[in-house]
Design an enzyme around this catalytic site. Sequence first.
Site, PDB file in Angstrom:
ATOM      1  N   LYS A 196       0.261 -42.823  59.743  1.00 27.72           N
ATOM      2  CA  LYS A 196      -0.562 -43.841  60.403  1.00 27.72           C
ATOM      3  C   LYS A 196       0.222 -45.155  60.518  1.00 27.72           C
ATOM      4  O   LYS A 196       0.293 -45.757  61.572  1.00 27.72           O
ATOM      5  CB  LYS A 196      -1.850 -44.035  59.596  1.00 27.72           C
ATOM      6  CG  LYS A 196      -2.776 -45.063  60.180  1.00 27.72           C
ATOM      7  CD  LYS A 196      -4.089 -45.117  59.403  1.00 27.72           C
ATOM      8  CE  LYS A 196      -4.905 -46.326  59.852  1.00 27.72           C
ATOM      9  NZ  LYS A 196      -6.168 -46.451  59.150  1.00 27.72           N
ATOM     10  N   GLU A 255       7.648 -42.283  51.312  1.00 30.45           N
ATOM     11  CA  GLU A 255       7.931 -40.846  51.206  1.00 30.45           C
ATOM     12  C   GLU A 255       8.202 -40.257  52.594  1.00 30.45           C
ATOM     13  O   GLU A 255       9.171 -39.518  52.808  1.00 30.45           O
ATOM     14  CB  GLU A 255       6.745 -40.095  50.586  1.00 30.45           C
ATOM     15  CG  GLU A 255       6.511 -40.389  49.118  1.00 30.45           C
ATOM     16  CD  GLU A 255       5.601 -41.590  48.885  1.00 30.45           C
ATOM     17  OE1 GLU A 255       5.432 -42.413  49.828  1.00 30.45           O
ATOM     18  OE2 GLU A 255       5.088 -41.720  47.767  1.00 30.45           O
ATOM     19  N   GLY A 270      -6.822 -42.745  56.994  1.00 31.46           N
ATOM     20  CA  GLY A 270      -5.875 -41.640  56.809  1.00 31.46           C
ATOM     21  C   GLY A 270      -6.563 -40.358  56.365  1.00 31.46           C
ATOM     22  O   GLY A 270      -6.312 -39.274  56.901  1.00 31.46           O
ATOM     23  N   ARG A 271      -7.466 -40.463  55.402  1.00 30.38           N
ATOM     24  CA  ARG A 271      -8.112 -39.257  54.859  1.00 30.38           C
ATOM     25  C   ARG A 271      -9.220 -38.747  55.767  1.00 30.38           C
ATOM     26  O   ARG A 271      -9.872 -37.745  55.459  1.00 30.38           O
ATOM     27  CB  ARG A 271      -8.618 -39.523  53.442  1.00 30.38           C
ATOM     28  CG  ARG A 271      -9.525 -40.736  53.308  1.00 30.38           C
ATOM     29  CD  ARG A 271      -9.691 -41.151  51.856  1.00 30.38           C
ATOM     30  NE  ARG A 271     -10.461 -42.371  51.705  1.00 30.38           N
ATOM     31  CZ  ARG A 271      -9.964 -43.601  51.746  1.00 30.38           C
ATOM     32  NH1 ARG A 271      -8.672 -43.789  51.969  1.00 30.38           N
ATOM     33  NH2 ARG A 271     -10.735 -44.652  51.548  1.00 30.38           N
ATOM     34  N   GLU A 325     -10.052 -40.938  46.842  1.00 26.94           N
ATOM     35  CA  GLU A 325      -9.502 -42.163  47.433  1.00 26.94           C
ATOM     36  C   GLU A 325     -10.656 -42.973  48.045  1.00 26.94           C
ATOM     37  O   GLU A 325     -10.590 -44.199  48.125  1.00 26.94           O
ATOM     38  CB  GLU A 325      -8.443 -41.833  48.505  1.00 26.94           C
ATOM     39  CG  GLU A 325      -7.480 -42.991  48.739  1.00 26.94           C
ATOM     40  CD  GLU A 325      -6.237 -42.610  49.529  1.00 26.94           C
ATOM     41  OE1 GLU A 325      -5.147 -42.503  48.937  1.00 26.94           O
ATOM     42  OE2 GLU A 325      -6.346 -42.414  50.752  1.00 26.94           O
ATOM     43  N   HIS A 366     -11.170 -16.269  36.447  1.00 29.65           N
ATOM     44  CA  HIS A 366     -10.322 -15.704  35.396  1.00 29.65           C
ATOM     45  C   HIS A 366      -9.439 -16.756  34.765  1.00 29.65           C
ATOM     46  O   HIS A 366      -8.444 -16.434  34.130  1.00 29.65           O
ATOM     47  CB  HIS A 366      -9.505 -14.546  35.967  1.00 29.65           C
ATOM     48  CG  HIS A 366     -10.380 -13.429  36.410  1.00 29.65           C
ATOM     49  ND1 HIS A 366     -10.794 -12.429  35.562  1.00 29.65           N
ATOM     50  CD2 HIS A 366     -10.993 -13.195  37.599  1.00 29.65           C
ATOM     51  CE1 HIS A 366     -11.595 -11.599  36.215  1.00 29.65           C
ATOM     52  NE2 HIS A 366     -11.732 -12.056  37.452  1.00 29.65           N
ATOM     53  N   LYS A 388       3.285 -48.530  44.491  1.00 30.02           N
ATOM     54  CA  LYS A 388       4.284 -48.567  45.578  1.00 30.02           C
ATOM     55  C   LYS A 388       5.199 -49.775  45.400  1.00 30.02           C
ATOM     56  O   LYS A 388       6.417 -49.674  45.539  1.00 30.02           O
ATOM     57  CB  LYS A 388       3.589 -48.706  46.937  1.00 30.02           C
ATOM     58  CG  LYS A 388       2.813 -47.500  47.412  1.00 30.02           C
ATOM     59  CD  LYS A 388       2.310 -47.764  48.836  1.00 30.02           C
ATOM     60  CE  LYS A 388       1.283 -46.731  49.266  1.00 30.02           C
ATOM     61  NZ  LYS A 388       0.648 -47.063  50.543  1.00 30.02           N
TER      62      LYS A 388
HETATM   63  O1  F6P Z   1      -1.735 -43.176  49.583  1.00 31.49           O
HETATM   64  C1  F6P Z   1      -2.204 -44.188  50.389  1.00 31.49           C
HETATM   65  C2  F6P Z   1      -2.191 -43.831  51.828  1.00 31.49           C
HETATM   66  O2  F6P Z   1      -2.299 -45.010  52.539  1.00 31.49           O
HETATM   67  C3  F6P Z   1      -3.303 -42.858  52.237  1.00 31.49           C
HETATM   68  O3  F6P Z   1      -4.532 -43.456  52.396  1.00 31.49           O
HETATM   69  C4  F6P Z   1      -2.731 -42.294  53.471  1.00 31.49           C
HETATM   70  O4  F6P Z   1      -3.400 -41.131  53.871  1.00 31.49           O
HETATM   71  C5  F6P Z   1      -1.307 -42.042  53.028  1.00 31.49           C
HETATM   72  O5  F6P Z   1      -1.000 -43.157  52.223  1.00 31.49           O
HETATM   73  C6  F6P Z   1      -0.307 -41.900  54.128  1.00 31.49           C
HETATM   74  O6  F6P Z   1      -0.240 -43.032  54.923  1.00 31.49           O
HETATM   75  P1  F6P Z   1       0.477 -43.027  56.317  1.00 31.49           P
HETATM   76  O7  F6P Z   1      -0.248 -42.052  57.198  1.00 31.49           O
HETATM   77  O8  F6P Z   1       0.376 -44.427  56.821  1.00 31.49           O
HETATM   78  O9  F6P Z   1       1.897 -42.603  56.103  1.00 31.49           O
END
Ligand code: F6P
Length: 550
Positions: free
Chosen positions: A210, A216, A272-273, A358, A389, A509
């Site tokens: 987003k 990452e 995002g979620r 979240e 199990h 972060k």
């Molecule tokens: O972990 C925080 C967060 O902002 C989530 O809410 C989001 O889904 C994820 O990081 C990834 O964010 P982006 O889509 O901006 O890379």
Amino acid sequence: MGTTIAPLLARPAWRALQAHHAQLASRHLRELFAADPGRGERFALEAAGVYLDYSKNRITADTLDLLVQLAEQSGLRERIDAMFRGEHINVSENRAVLHVALRAARGACILVDGTNVVPQVHAVLERMGAFSAQLRAGHWRGYGGKPIRNIVNVGIGGSDLGPVMAYEALRHYSQRNLQFRFVSNVDGTDFVESVRDLDPGETLFIISSKTFTTLETMTNAQSARAWSVAGFAGDQKSVARHFVAVSTNATEVAKFGIDTANMFGFWDWVGGRYSMDSAIGLSTMLAVGPEHFASMLQGFHEMDEHFRTAPLRRNLPALMGLLAVWYNNFFGAQTAAVFPYEQYLKRFPAYLQQLTMESNGKHVTLEGRRVDYDTGPIYWGEPGTNGQHSFYQLIHQGTRLIPCDLIAFLRPLNPLGVHHELLLANVLAQGEALAFGKTAEEVKAEGSPDWLVPHRTFEGNRPSNTLLLEELTPAALGRLVALYEHNVFTQGVIWQIDSFDQWGVELGKVLAKAIVPLLQGHPAAPLTHDSSTNALIRRIARGARDGGAV
Ligand code: F6P
């Protein structure tokens, strides 16, 4: 935000529920069922293709009345309307919350700050559809002229969990000559293992983020570009055929080197979620095709309409949300479990963890006041029957109360002998065992010696919901996800928290960014962290320098 809502503990229905709980807590589901032979049918609700049996909850009709009153006194109806009207209900980020617009019908009108966003949504869906059709037909070729066979989604959190879950859930409908991989972890192993057997000439990366700034994802995206371009002897022009982006941030996409003509956009009013049905679902559409994707959106929309219009007493997401509050706040349940009896939903619990935790893992109200009650429970789960199990023992005979959602489908996608009957028999058996248990008398009557009786006794009185859907179709998946989205929303409204921000992920972060140069061998500056973190940094730096064992 309209009428003022009293603090939770001061709402009349809350106080009435406290008194009601004191009376009901000692009553056993065995007793409740014995007193009301029609309970199993009356405490059930079917809407938008989902049958919910909520009779095995520790409730009476009075509980439901009070919970619905609590919802009314919490302004649930008004908050639902405010969400659908595009009001900025995400107060801490001053944003509208309109994932429901992602699945609105083409002719609908949903305004965000005066602009109807539905045409924009459908314009992106059309571009996604055209791209998917081209790629699925083998017409979108790689730089070297080979058709694309591998699609690697690079993203994390909402830009990964939804796509992975949906791909697994709808694998039955997927085009099998395409291979899908999902890279999320900044641990290099994730990327290396994901591409190890792939040919760069046949591989398309979807960089899904987003913000397009997430550490990452950007790190994995850089590694992906290096790997891909190396397959074309360093020719940077290959990027245009092997990289597409899904983002709200065109500037960063361009900076990364992806042509914005190959970018699929979405908007800041999609959390995002809550984004698996936006362009973030591009991998899903590539897997199952635009028509199945459209059916999934239709399923979401049916549940949205049900949530928006059904009276709260007959409203599936509202009821599930209220029951979650009942256990969380009155029974002190710390966790809630979700068990899909459907192998294709194996990643559904992981997806729900972000959606629920979240969203509702918050400690202040919308006004910023520290809450004086518990908010979001810990969600967890695994597909049945595997969980039976492993950890079900604790649910049946442990000391904690864990409300469970058991999800099953009437028809299997892969009919095979008696498998499906066995699977369904297990869902029903688990709900029954959890609720009714096995008394000491019953155990004795089976001939157990006295000393063994306590070990073999099941107290029961463990609550569960049973959710039945016809078949795991794309539409069914949409309904199920929307059901949980709105269930989470309902809980957040009762607790008066902002279910749509996620400030709690920020601190880690920032600290990680500050620690990176220290681990990269630049510890010129004195270490300024706490003594534990300082010692760990020194130990790691020494280990990396000397190759010493930790
Ligand atoms: O972990 C925080 C967060 O902002 C989530 O809410 C989001 O889904 C994820 O990081 C990834 O964010 P982006 O889509 O901006 O890379």
